[in-house]
Each structure stands twice: as structure tokens, then as C-alpha cells.
Design a protein around this motif. Structure first.
Motif, short mmCIF file in Angstrom:
data_model
loop_
_atom_site.label_atom_id
_atom_site.label_comp_id
_atom_site.label_asym_id
_atom_site.label_seq_id
_atom_site.Cartn_x
_atom_site.Cartn_y
_atom_site.Cartn_z
N GLU A 152 23.31 -64.23 43.40
CA GLU A 152 24.66 -64.47 43.90
C GLU A 152 25.61 -64.88 42.78
N GLY A 153 25.11 -65.75 41.88
CA GLY A 153 25.93 -66.20 40.76
C GLY A 153 26.30 -65.07 39.82
N GLU A 154 25.33 -64.18 39.56
CA GLU A 154 25.59 -63.04 38.68
C GLU A 154 26.58 -62.07 39.32
N ALA A 155 26.43 -61.83 40.62
CA ALA A 155 27.36 -60.94 41.33
C ALA A 155 28.77 -61.50 41.29
N THR A 156 28.88 -62.82 41.45
CA THR A 156 30.19 -63.47 41.41
C THR A 156 30.80 -63.38 40.01
N ALA A 157 29.97 -63.58 38.98
CA ALA A 157 30.44 -63.51 37.59
C ALA A 157 30.97 -62.12 37.27
N LEU A 158 30.24 -61.08 37.69
CA LEU A 158 30.67 -59.71 37.42
C LEU A 158 31.96 -59.37 38.15
N TYR A 159 32.07 -59.84 39.38
CA TYR A 159 33.29 -59.60 40.16
C TYR A 159 34.48 -60.28 39.49
N LEU A 160 34.30 -61.53 39.09
CA LEU A 160 35.39 -62.27 38.44
C LEU A 160 35.80 -61.60 37.13
N ALA A 161 34.82 -61.16 36.34
CA ALA A 161 35.12 -60.50 35.07
C ALA A 161 35.95 -59.24 35.32
N LYS A 162 35.60 -58.51 36.35
CA LYS A 162 36.30 -57.25 36.68
C LYS A 162 37.77 -57.49 37.02
N ILE A 163 38.06 -58.55 37.77
CA ILE A 163 39.45 -58.78 38.18
C ILE A 163 40.25 -59.61 37.17
N LEU A 164 39.55 -60.32 36.27
CA LEU A 164 40.25 -61.17 35.31
C LEU A 164 40.60 -60.45 34.01
N LYS A 165 39.77 -59.49 33.60
CA LYS A 165 40.00 -58.79 32.33
C LYS A 165 41.36 -58.12 32.25
N PRO A 166 41.85 -57.50 33.34
CA PRO A 166 43.19 -56.87 33.27
C PRO A 166 44.32 -57.86 32.97
N LEU A 167 44.05 -59.16 33.14
CA LEU A 167 45.08 -60.17 32.86
C LEU A 167 45.19 -60.47 31.37
N GLY A 168 44.29 -59.89 30.58
CA GLY A 168 44.33 -60.10 29.14
C GLY A 168 43.76 -61.44 28.70
N ILE A 169 42.95 -62.04 29.54
CA ILE A 169 42.34 -63.34 29.23
C ILE A 169 40.88 -63.12 28.82
N LYS A 170 40.44 -63.83 27.79
CA LYS A 170 39.05 -63.76 27.35
C LYS A 170 38.16 -64.33 28.46
N VAL A 171 37.14 -63.56 28.86
CA VAL A 171 36.23 -63.99 29.92
C VAL A 171 34.83 -64.09 29.34
#
Length: 202
Positions: A152-171
């Protein structure tokens, strides 16, 4: 067999037995401990429970449990506002604070994505995290995803990375010095510190 003690004791045992991790014998042991406490101590315990339930709320910024809004972390101008660590639970936040190694801000998700349990992104505080990052006052340069190292934690991390990267923030993601399948709240401070130091880009 709790009925042998009478109504008041039986009810106390029953209510204590509803707490997570408390079985019948433990509930009975706790009930008798409370009954043998001085009356003022028992009243202090009852008062603390009622006051916490009524007075504790979620921080409007990071969703941590707090009795003041914003919480003490968000209100602390000495903390590094350029870095936000995303955790699943307030207990994970407390675990990192014990290390004394992290000086940024936090965001508490209150869970992890788990289709099997019917928990999706909309059930977490992801929307408020995005709103926080897109605020005109925000100057966040790194998001550290510190969800638990399980499915669950890994799935959440991947989802967050996917939606945060377009913001130009280092993840980044904490390193796996943390045992796979473990919960962060039970991990020792040294391991957590090393996991933080060894975080990787997502």
C-alpha cells in the motif's frame, strides 16, 4: 463471563476490550487497574480522554493531530519550509521527530491507497497537499515520500510521484533501510535517520 462482576465493571471491561490490540484478559486487567486507582487519578484519566476527543483536531495545513491550528510544526518559522515529508500517520511523524534529523515540514495522509480495502486517493489528504503546494506563498523544493515500505505504501508513493512531478518539485522516497512490510512507528531512530539520508529520486 464479565457479567459476574456486575453492570459497571462489565461495561468497563467491554469498552476497554473494543480498543485495538486489547483482548478480553487485557481489558479485564486494565479495568481492575483503573478500579484500584485513587478516585482523583481515575477522574484525571477520564477527563484526559474526553478533553482529547473533544479538543484534538486536524491541522488545516498539514492534517496532523493538534489542539492548536496551525500545529506546532507548521507554526514554527525556524523549520525548513522548502521541504515537506509526506507520512501516512501522525505516529510516523512522531517517529521522525524522535530522530532529531528532519527539520522540514510534514503532511499527514491519514492512510495509504489500498483498493482491497476500498481506500482511494480521494480518501486521503492528497487534494489538500496539492492545494498547499500550489499556494502562491509556497516555495517547496522537495517532497520526501515516507509512506510505509509495504504494498500500500509503495502504491501511494508511486501515485504521489506521478501527480507531483508535473509541478516541477523534486520528489524523493526514503531508502529501504526500513524493513519491507514494517511500520515506521516501530522502527528505531538510527534506521529512520539512515533511511532519510539515503532517500532516492522517484
Amino acid at each position: 463471563m464479565t457479567h459476574v462482576y456486575g453492570g459497571y465493571v462489565s461495561r468497563l471491561i467491554e469498552e476497554l476490550g473494543r480498543l485495538p490490540g486489547i483482548g478480553g484478559k487485557s481489558a479485564q486487567r486494565l479495568a481492575f487497574h483503573i478500579l484500584h486507582m485513587p478516585a482523583e487519578k481515575a477522574e484525571q484519566l477520564a477527563s484526559a480522554i474526553v478533553e482529547a476527543r473533544r479538543g484534538v483536531k486536524y491541522c488545516s495545513v498539514c492534517a496532523n493531530l493538534t489542539d492548536a491550528d496551525p500545529c506546532l510544526f507548521c507554526a514554527n518559522v525556524k523549520r525548513d519550509a522548502n521541504t515537506i515529508m509526506v507520512v501516512e500517520d501522525p505516529r510516523d511523524l512522531a517517529a521522525y521527530e524522535r530522530t532529531g534529523e528532519f527539520h522540514g515540514l510534514y503532511h499527514v495522509l491519514h492512510g495509504a491507497i489500498s483498493p482491497m480495502h476500498g481506500v482511494g486517493p480521494n480518501d486521503l489528504t492528497i487534494a489538500s497537499l496539492l492545494k498547499r503546494l500550489q499556494s502562491p506563498d509556497a516555495d517547496v523544493r522537495e517532497i520526501i515520500i515516507s509512506t510505509n515500505p509495504n504494498v500500500e505504501g509503495e502504491a501511494t508513493a508511486l501515485y504521489l510521484a506521478k501527480i507531483l512531478k508535473p509541478l516541477g518539485i523534486k520528489v524523493t522516497r526514503i531508502a529501504h533501510g526500513v524493513p519491507v512490510g514494517g511500520d515506521l512507528e516501530f522502527v528505531d531512530e538510527v534506521t529512520l535517520s539512515r533511511a532519510l539520508e539515503g532517500r532516492r529520486l522517484l
